[in-house]
Design a protein around this motif. Structure first.
Motif, PDB file in Angstrom:
ATOM      1  N   CYS A  12     -27.515 -33.501  -6.252  1.00  0.00           N
ATOM      2  CA  CYS A  12     -28.423 -33.919  -7.080  1.00  0.00           C
ATOM      3  C   CYS A  12     -27.541 -33.674  -7.971  1.00  0.00           C
ATOM      4  O   CYS A  12     -27.086 -33.351  -9.027  1.00  0.00           O
ATOM      5  CB  CYS A  12     -28.990 -32.910  -7.125  1.00  0.00           C
ATOM      6  SG  CYS A  12     -30.723 -33.157  -8.308  1.00  0.00           S
ATOM      7  N   LEU A  13     -27.927 -35.674  -8.809  1.00  0.00           N
ATOM      8  CA  LEU A  13     -27.056 -35.604 -10.711  1.00  0.00           C
ATOM      9  C   LEU A  13     -28.280 -35.314 -11.331  1.00  0.00           C
ATOM     10  O   LEU A  13     -29.016 -36.115 -10.855  1.00  0.00           O
ATOM     11  CB  LEU A  13     -26.932 -36.581 -10.893  1.00  0.00           C
ATOM     12  CG  LEU A  13     -26.509 -37.334 -12.148  1.00  0.00           C
ATOM     13  CD1 LEU A  13     -24.957 -36.487 -12.727  1.00  0.00           C
ATOM     14  CD2 LEU A  13     -26.669 -39.121 -12.652  1.00  0.00           C
ATOM     15  N   VAL A  79     -25.433 -36.508   3.528  1.00  0.00           N
ATOM     16  CA  VAL A  79     -25.221 -36.387   2.739  1.00  0.00           C
ATOM     17  C   VAL A  79     -26.210 -37.075   1.998  1.00  0.00           C
ATOM     18  O   VAL A  79     -25.939 -38.337   1.298  1.00  0.00           O
ATOM     19  CB  VAL A  79     -23.827 -35.954   1.613  1.00  0.00           C
ATOM     20  CG1 VAL A  79     -24.241 -35.472   0.286  1.00  0.00           C
ATOM     21  CG2 VAL A  79     -23.092 -35.480   2.668  1.00  0.00           C
ATOM     22  N   PHE A  80     -27.592 -36.710   1.248  1.00  0.00           N
ATOM     23  CA  PHE A  80     -27.919 -37.135   0.577  1.00  0.00           C
ATOM     24  C   PHE A  80     -28.241 -37.102  -0.654  1.00  0.00           C
ATOM     25  O   PHE A  80     -28.644 -35.918  -1.511  1.00  0.00           O
ATOM     26  CB  PHE A  80     -30.023 -37.069   0.746  1.00  0.00           C
ATOM     27  CG  PHE A  80     -30.384 -37.495   2.449  1.00  0.00           C
ATOM     28  CD1 PHE A  80     -30.189 -38.744   2.883  1.00  0.00           C
ATOM     29  CD2 PHE A  80     -30.052 -36.874   3.426  1.00  0.00           C
ATOM     30  CE1 PHE A  80     -30.854 -39.417   3.965  1.00  0.00           C
ATOM     31  CE2 PHE A  80     -29.877 -37.317   4.518  1.00  0.00           C
ATOM     32  CZ  PHE A  80     -30.006 -38.357   5.291  1.00  0.00           C
ATOM     33  N   THR A  81     -28.036 -38.193  -1.569  1.00  0.00           N
ATOM     34  CA  THR A  81     -27.400 -37.894  -3.321  1.00  0.00           C
ATOM     35  C   THR A  81     -28.686 -38.877  -4.357  1.00  0.00           C
ATOM     36  O   THR A  81     -29.113 -39.581  -3.898  1.00  0.00           O
ATOM     37  CB  THR A  81     -26.141 -38.017  -3.551  1.00  0.00           C
ATOM     38  OG1 THR A  81     -25.841 -39.823  -3.664  1.00  0.00           O
ATOM     39  CG2 THR A  81     -25.072 -37.582  -3.010  1.00  0.00           C
ATOM     40  N   PHE A  82     -29.709 -37.579  -4.647  1.00  0.00           N
ATOM     41  CA  PHE A  82     -30.759 -38.091  -5.819  1.00  0.00           C
ATOM     42  C   PHE A  82     -30.189 -38.172  -6.903  1.00  0.00           C
ATOM     43  O   PHE A  82     -29.422 -37.268  -8.106  1.00  0.00           O
ATOM     44  CB  PHE A  82     -31.709 -37.188  -5.576  1.00  0.00           C
ATOM     45  CG  PHE A  82     -31.608 -36.718  -4.219  1.00  0.00           C
ATOM     46  CD1 PHE A  82     -33.685 -37.318  -3.628  1.00  0.00           C
ATOM     47  CD2 PHE A  82     -31.789 -36.524  -2.662  1.00  0.00           C
ATOM     48  CE1 PHE A  82     -33.810 -38.029  -2.980  1.00  0.00           C
ATOM     49  CE2 PHE A  82     -32.032 -35.981  -1.782  1.00  0.00           C
ATOM     50  CZ  PHE A  82     -33.621 -36.809  -1.923  1.00  0.00           C
ATOM     51  N   ILE A  83     -30.924 -38.859  -8.463  1.00  0.00           N
ATOM     52  CA  ILE A  83     -31.222 -38.203  -9.662  1.00  0.00           C
ATOM     53  C   ILE A  83     -32.873 -37.850  -9.787  1.00  0.00           C
ATOM     54  O   ILE A  83     -33.370 -37.529  -9.450  1.00  0.00           O
ATOM     55  CB  ILE A  83     -31.392 -39.847 -10.265  1.00  0.00           C
ATOM     56  CG1 ILE A  83     -30.300 -40.790  -9.457  1.00  0.00           C
ATOM     57  CG2 ILE A  83     -31.490 -39.965 -11.617  1.00  0.00           C
ATOM     58  CD1 ILE A  83     -29.267 -40.506 -10.256  1.00  0.00           C
ATOM     59  N   ALA A  84     -32.181 -36.921 -10.999  1.00  0.00           N
ATOM     60  CA  ALA A  84     -32.730 -35.512 -11.247  1.00  0.00           C
ATOM     61  C   ALA A  84     -33.311 -35.901 -12.518  1.00  0.00           C
ATOM     62  O   ALA A  84     -32.345 -36.031 -13.409  1.00  0.00           O
ATOM     63  CB  ALA A  84     -32.858 -34.539 -10.527  1.00  0.00           C
ATOM     64  N   LEU A 122     -19.595 -40.724  -9.939  1.00  0.00           N
ATOM     65  CA  LEU A 122     -19.623 -41.899  -9.951  1.00  0.00           C
ATOM     66  C   LEU A 122     -20.887 -42.748  -9.357  1.00  0.00           C
ATOM     67  O   LEU A 122     -20.750 -43.358 -10.184  1.00  0.00           O
ATOM     68  CB  LEU A 122     -17.596 -41.764  -9.381  1.00  0.00           C
ATOM     69  CG  LEU A 122     -16.711 -42.122 -10.519  1.00  0.00           C
ATOM     70  CD1 LEU A 122     -15.107 -41.973  -9.656  1.00  0.00           C
ATOM     71  CD2 LEU A 122     -16.740 -42.511 -11.621  1.00  0.00           C
ATOM     72  N   ALA A 123     -21.030 -42.608  -7.782  1.00  0.00           N
ATOM     73  CA  ALA A 123     -21.256 -43.500  -7.380  1.00  0.00           C
ATOM     74  C   ALA A 123     -22.643 -43.244  -7.945  1.00  0.00           C
ATOM     75  O   ALA A 123     -24.194 -44.403  -8.240  1.00  0.00           O
ATOM     76  CB  ALA A 123     -22.177 -43.515  -6.116  1.00  0.00           C
ATOM     77  N   PHE A 127     -25.328 -45.444 -10.109  1.00  0.00           N
ATOM     78  CA  PHE A 127     -27.085 -46.174 -10.376  1.00  0.00           C
ATOM     79  C   PHE A 127     -27.515 -46.735 -10.622  1.00  0.00           C
ATOM     80  O   PHE A 127     -28.101 -47.301 -12.075  1.00  0.00           O
ATOM     81  CB  PHE A 127     -28.055 -45.005  -9.738  1.00  0.00           C
ATOM     82  CG  PHE A 127     -29.118 -45.192  -8.579  1.00  0.00           C
ATOM     83  CD1 PHE A 127     -29.520 -45.917  -7.677  1.00  0.00           C
ATOM     84  CD2 PHE A 127     -30.044 -45.279  -9.920  1.00  0.00           C
ATOM     85  CE1 PHE A 127     -30.561 -45.774  -6.848  1.00  0.00           C
ATOM     86  CE2 PHE A 127     -31.897 -45.725  -9.341  1.00  0.00           C
ATOM     87  CZ  PHE A 127     -31.778 -45.400  -8.292  1.00  0.00           C
ATOM     88  N   ALA A 128     -27.873 -47.989  -9.962  1.00  0.00           N
ATOM     89  CA  ALA A 128     -28.597 -49.521 -10.949  1.00  0.00           C
ATOM     90  C   ALA A 128     -29.915 -49.738 -10.125  1.00  0.00           C
ATOM     91  O   ALA A 128     -30.275 -50.498 -10.435  1.00  0.00           O
ATOM     92  CB  ALA A 128     -27.094 -50.585 -10.668  1.00  0.00           C
TER      93      ALA A 128
END
Length: 150
Positions: A12-13, A79-84, A122-123, A127-128
């Motif tokens: 998570c970012l 790996v599931f990456t999220f924005i929070a 970086l990904a 995120f767009a």
């Protein structure tokens, strides 16, 4: 392969009200965003909340899924990456993360030196609004695909 097995990992970012990024310092990989394995019987979002809280002491409001990473070398993982967004709690180091802190994006990128975790950061920073998919192996680290079929 009759029973393929993959670890399921959440990452998570997390940004605070001033858009600083939450990083932890891992014993082996150095600075990175919070992450960890989903436990058996646990949902992905519950694991995301738990991992961030355990590693940093803070609470989050999960936003979008931003990128899914498929690790092909053993131990294989998805790996599931999220924005929070940070919603509360004070920074609290743990046994897994002896240092935690909020950093401006440029400083965060400079601190994250492990190539796998740097590419994840970086990904997420790029995120767009559309989920991206990445496939990679380690030893040596190599990204094999980015959103294109093989």
């Amino acid at each position: 392969m009759d029973n393929p097995r993959h670890d399921i990992v959440v990452s998570c970012l997390v940004r605070d009200a001033t858009d600083q990024i939450l990083l932890i310092r891992h014993h082996k990989r150095g600075w990175e965003i919070p992450q960890g394995k989903v436990e058996e019987g646990e949902g992905i979002i519950a694991a995301l909340h738990r991992e961030v809280r355990e590693e940093t002491g803070v609470m989050i409001e999960p936003g979008p899924l931003a990128c899914v990473w498929s690790k092909l070398s053993p131990p294989t993982a998805l790996v599931f990456t999220f924005i929070a967004r940070h919603t509360g709690g004070a920074l609290q180091p743990s046994a897994e993360s002896p240092e935690v802190g909020w950093f401006p994006p440029v400083e965060a990128l400079a601190l994250v030196t492990h190539q796998v975790t740097r590419d994840r950061l970086l990904a997420l920073l790029g995120f767009a609004g559309t989920v991206t998919f990445r496939t990679y192996t380690t030893n040596p680290y190599q990204v094999h695909t980015t959103d294109r079929p093989e």
